[in-house]
Design a protein around this motif. Structure first.
Motif, short mmCIF file in Angstrom:
data_model
loop_
_atom_site.label_atom_id
_atom_site.label_comp_id
_atom_site.label_asym_id
_atom_site.label_seq_id
_atom_site.Cartn_x
_atom_site.Cartn_y
_atom_site.Cartn_z
N PRO A 289 0.83 -1.21 0.00
CA PRO A 289 0.00 0.00 0.00
C PRO A 289 0.86 1.26 0.00
N VAL A 290 0.41 2.27 -0.72
CA VAL A 290 1.09 3.56 -0.77
C VAL A 290 0.12 4.63 -0.25
N PRO A 291 0.49 5.36 0.80
CA PRO A 291 -0.42 6.39 1.33
C PRO A 291 -0.87 7.36 0.23
N ALA A 292 -2.17 7.55 0.11
CA ALA A 292 -2.70 8.37 -0.99
C ALA A 292 -4.03 9.01 -0.64
N SER A 293 -4.33 9.21 0.64
CA SER A 293 -5.64 9.73 1.01
C SER A 293 -5.86 11.14 0.47
N GLU A 294 -4.85 12.01 0.61
CA GLU A 294 -5.04 13.40 0.18
C GLU A 294 -4.93 13.53 -1.34
N PHE A 295 -4.04 12.78 -1.95
CA PHE A 295 -3.96 12.81 -3.41
C PHE A 295 -5.25 12.28 -4.04
N THR A 296 -5.83 11.27 -3.42
CA THR A 296 -7.10 10.75 -3.95
C THR A 296 -8.21 11.77 -3.76
N ARG A 297 -8.18 12.50 -2.67
CA ARG A 297 -9.21 13.50 -2.41
C ARG A 297 -9.19 14.61 -3.46
N ILE A 298 -7.99 14.94 -3.98
CA ILE A 298 -7.92 15.95 -5.04
C ILE A 298 -7.91 15.28 -6.41
N LYS A 299 -8.32 14.00 -6.43
CA LYS A 299 -8.56 13.26 -7.67
C LYS A 299 -7.31 13.16 -8.53
N THR A 300 -6.25 12.64 -7.90
CA THR A 300 -4.98 12.43 -8.60
C THR A 300 -4.53 10.99 -8.40
N SER A 301 -4.20 10.34 -9.49
CA SER A 301 -3.82 8.93 -9.45
C SER A 301 -2.38 8.72 -8.98
N LEU A 302 -2.13 7.54 -8.46
CA LEU A 302 -0.81 7.18 -7.94
C LEU A 302 0.28 7.29 -9.00
N SER A 303 0.04 6.73 -10.18
CA SER A 303 1.10 6.68 -11.19
C SER A 303 1.48 8.05 -11.72
N ARG A 304 0.60 9.04 -11.57
CA ARG A 304 0.90 10.38 -12.07
C ARG A 304 2.03 11.03 -11.29
N ARG A 305 2.33 10.50 -10.10
CA ARG A 305 3.28 11.14 -9.19
C ARG A 305 4.73 10.71 -9.41
N VAL A 306 4.98 9.84 -10.39
CA VAL A 306 6.35 9.34 -10.56
C VAL A 306 6.53 8.77 -11.96
N LEU A 307 7.76 8.83 -12.46
CA LEU A 307 8.14 8.11 -13.68
C LEU A 307 8.96 6.91 -13.27
N ILE A 308 8.55 5.72 -13.67
CA ILE A 308 9.27 4.49 -13.35
C ILE A 308 9.67 3.82 -14.65
N PHE A 309 10.94 3.39 -14.75
CA PHE A 309 11.42 2.86 -16.02
C PHE A 309 12.65 1.99 -15.80
N ASP A 310 13.04 1.30 -16.85
CA ASP A 310 14.25 0.47 -16.83
C ASP A 310 15.35 1.27 -17.52
N ALA A 311 16.36 1.68 -16.76
CA ALA A 311 17.43 2.54 -17.27
C ALA A 311 18.63 1.71 -17.73
N PRO A 312 19.30 2.14 -18.80
CA PRO A 312 20.52 1.45 -19.23
C PRO A 312 21.60 1.42 -18.15
N HIS A 313 21.68 2.48 -17.35
CA HIS A 313 22.62 2.47 -16.23
C HIS A 313 22.08 3.33 -15.10
N THR A 314 22.45 2.96 -13.88
CA THR A 314 22.06 3.71 -12.69
C THR A 314 23.31 4.05 -11.90
N HIS A 315 23.11 4.86 -10.85
CA HIS A 315 24.26 5.36 -10.10
C HIS A 315 24.19 5.05 -8.62
#
Length: 322
Positions: A289-315
């Motif tokens: 679970p990811v806390p989202a009570s206030e974001f849900t109240r302003i009608k904003t989805s979880l995935s909109r809050r972050v970019l997740i991807f597979d990177a060729p390299h990380t640090h």
């Protein structure tokens, strides 16, 4: 569509880009009626970034919030990342100046070895929706509207892409994505509220209603609009998806990542319904679970809050930009 055609890295990610919540978010016009709790939004966003770092073991880049752009924590608006490439979008039609965010996001993506592309150059975006389709008129001359797309309207199932045609995304933008980003099938579906004059309805994106819980399983908001979109997907896909329905919009927005399912914990009566619905998936996947009570109240989805991807390299560092 056969199982062999599935994208081999689907659901496997090693990097994420997010932003903290700016103080200016409480002044954003569309949120004035809701009166968001700024401090609670900040805590919930930090919780998400913490989960991605400590539980998902992602390399997380944290962008410095741009106070001039109240929506800067919604990084999914600005880019679509897939298979080592990123398309920076031109999708926001409300005139919100987010150029500073785009510059920081470009630097962060390139630092991960992502090939960055932009939508083709056009004249400035209109600041008001004209309600006449994909053409505008100035001085008696009809011009095509700029190509538009936002990440929240792009759903990747592991087999194909579905792109929602909405207030923020048009067919031309979907075609641009298909030509630059993938050889997989790309199908457009139309959000039923794309021409609505209600700001809350206009702000909906495809992934507010439909996301992917795990391979071959779609999570659907059990609402008239959610079922309308599901029907389009079923009618236009050559793959037979399983589905599970959630009792409400935004609750159905989850993130399938590295064998886990991140889902919104809304912390209220909605959570009771959502929690019970998500329990039906316990035989298939581990949930976080990811806390989202206030974001849900302003009608904003979880995935909109972050970019997740597979990177060729990380640090491995906890970096911030600029």
């Amino acid at each position: 569509m056969s199982i062999a055609s599935r994208f081999p890295k689907f659901g496997q990610y090693n990097a994420a880009i997010g932003s903290r919540v700016p103080n200016s978010i409480e002044k954003y016009p569309e949120y004035q009626k809701a009166r968001p709790n700024k401090e609670l939004l900040k805590r919930e966003q930090l919780d998400l970034l913490h989960i991605l770092r400590e539980k998902m073991h992602l390399d997380v880049t944290e962008l410095v919030p741009e106070e001039k752009t109240p929506l800067c924590c919604f990084v999914e608006d600005l880019a679509i990342v897939h298979n080592g490439k990123a398309l920076l979008t031109r999708g926001l039609k409300n005139g919100d100046p987010r150029e500073l965010e785009v510059k920081s996001l470009k630097i962060a993506l390139k630092d991960y070895g992502i090939e960055v592309m932009f939508m083709e150059d056009h004249s400035a975006l209109p600041t008001e929706m004209n309600g006449t389709g994909d053409e505008t008129m100035e001085n008696g001359v009809v011009d095509k509207e700029p190509k538009r797309i936002v990440g929240g309207d792009v759903l990747f199932t592991g087999y194909e892409f579905f792109i929602g045609i909405s207030y923020y995304t048009n067919v031309e933008g979907a075609m641009e994505f298909a030509s630059k980003m993938t050889d997989l099938a790309v199908t457009v579906v139309r959000l039923p509220m794309e021409s609505s004059s209600d700001p809350q309805i206009k702000s909906r994106r495809l992934k507010d209603y439909i996301t992917v819980a795990c391979e071959g399983l779609l999570v659907i908001a059990d609402t008239p609009d959610g079922n309308f979109l599901l029907k389009q997907i079923i009618n236009n896909s050559s793959y037979d998806y399983n589905t599970v329905k959630m009792r409400g919009e935004f609750i159905s927005n989850c993130i399938y990542i590295n064998g886990y399912l991140l889902y919104p914990d809304t912390g209220n009566t909605l959570c009771t319904d959502g929690e019970n619905d998500y329990k039906t998936l316990d035989q298939l996947i581990s949930r976080i679970p990811v806390p989202a009570s206030e974001f849900t109240r302003i009608k904003t989805s979880l995935s909109r809050r972050v970019l997740i991807f597979d990177a060729p390299h990380t640090h491995g560092a906890r970096r911030r930009f600029p």
